[in-house]
Design an enzyme around this catalytic site. Structure first.
Site, PDB file in Angstrom:
ATOM      1  N   PHE A  47       0.806  -1.021  -0.264  1.00 20.00           N
ATOM      2  CA  PHE A  47      -0.259   0.033   0.086  1.00 20.00           C
ATOM      3  C   PHE A  47       0.925   1.351   0.005  1.00 20.00           C
ATOM      4  CE2 PHE A  47      -4.363  -1.434   1.595  1.00 20.00           C
ATOM      5  CZ  PHE A  47      -4.441  -2.489   0.787  1.00 20.00           C
ATOM      6  N   GLU A 250       3.322 -11.438  15.341  1.00 19.06           N
ATOM      7  CA  GLU A 250       3.608 -10.618  14.448  1.00 19.06           C
ATOM      8  C   GLU A 250       2.693 -10.898  13.393  1.00 19.06           C
ATOM      9  OE1 GLU A 250       5.310  -7.740  13.455  1.00 19.06           O
ATOM     10  OE2 GLU A 250       6.440  -7.506  15.337  1.00 19.06           O
TER      11      GLU A 250
END
Length: 326
Positions: A47, A250
């Site tokens: 992104f 994570e």
């Protein structure tokens, strides 16, 4: 039964391939090690908040000596030539940049660009006003001595400021240009899992089955060989960061064996019930912990051992050694 405290577990592929029906336990419950097979697609995500920083005809993904992210993806496409490799992208890309993405698809038969705006995530949306209404009602139902009048007034003020055009959790995150933007849509992409490859008109998606699982990797993950068949407790596993004598779940590498995995749906329910929910801490961490019945009474290190995805053919989280490319 495998112990949740281990050095090998499902991250040692050869061991679990010899005993694919084994289970692993956590919090007094056993979970089957479910299959993520060698055809399961791999998804990367980029992104881009500043597409203008790239050259006119350049693929708008960072690719420097320090951060060779595009090279990492194309390397994975060469190694995993029998898997589809998706690149989930968002940003204000120019026509020339989209043309560069198309050329990348032509250059690699198994690479597919998936634009965020082309994917229907509406089934995971909720009106912001409904989230506010629920919290306001909960505050009003409290006795006067337990009611937070300051919070109540603030919530009512913010509710009045929500326009019809802005009344969407997904629309709110789509406008962001920070890590929350990245993290929120990563969660939604993992809910779609392999199905996200069918959300495009690209004919390359014809080999992807409905509801199939997916392997998500950050672009700083380096493949050194094929991943083969992987097994995960109840079909979900994720990277665990182990630094400075601490461990943490994570979101940089996550595998699921099916779409709409219930652990991720638990996380989505947190996103639907808090005005200040965080897509990483709530949308992933709390959701996974709740699904597997983790409580403060349990040892967090043991839980991380239980849920960890590690693989001998992935060099994990290489950007920890450098500054962020953002």
């Amino acid at each position: 039964m495998l112990s949740p405290i281990r050095t090998t577990f499902h991250n040692s592929v050869n061991i679990v391939q010899s005993s694919p029906c084994q289970t692993v336990s956590f919090a007094g419950k056993e979970y089957e090690l479910k299959v993520i097979d060698e055809k399961t697609p791999i998804l990367f995500q980029w992104f881009e908040p500043n597409p203008e920083r790239y050259k006119k005809d350049e693929v708008p993904i960072v690719n420097t000596k320090q951060h060779p992210y595009l090279d990492n993806v194309t390397n994975a496409a060469r190694i995993e030539s029998d898997r589809m490799i998706g690149i989930f992208v968002d940003g204000d890309f120019s026509v020339n940049q989209k043309t560069a993405f198309s050329k990348l698809e032509r250059d690699f038969e198994n690479v597919m660009i998936i634009y965020r705006e082309d994917v229907d995530f509406s089934m995971y949306d909720r009106k912001l006003s409904d989230i506010y209404h629920d919290i306001i009602c909960e505050q009003r139902l409290r006795t006067e001595d337990k009611r937070d009048e300051y919070l109540l007034n603030l919530l009512e003020k913010e509710l009045r400021e929500i326009s019809k055009a802005q009344d969407s959790l997904i629309s709110m995150y789509a406008k962001k240009r920070n890590h929350a933007w990245f993290d929120f849509f990563r969660n939604l992409a993992l809910l779609k899992a392999g199905e996200i490859f069918r959300c495009t008109y690209n004919t390359k998606n014809h080999g992807i089955s409905f509801g199939e699982g997916g392997i998500y990797l950050d672009m700083d993950m380096i493949l050194t060989g094929k991943l083969g068949t992987i097994y995960a407790p109840d079909g979900i596993s994720m990277h665990v960061d182990r630094r400075n004598d601490s461990v943490n779940i994570e979101n940089s590498a996550i595998i699921v064996n099916r779409s709409n995995h219930p652990a991720l749906l638990e996380g989505l329910s947190f996103m639907h019930s808090k005005v200040d929910a965080h897509p990483y801490y709530d949308g992933l961490g709390k959701g996974v912990k709740k699904y597997f019945n983790f409580t403060p009474l349990h040892n967090y290190n043991h839980f991380c051992d239980f849920i960890e995805f590690n693989h001998p053919n992935i060099i994990m989280n290489t950007s920890q050694y450098t500054c962020s490319s953002w």
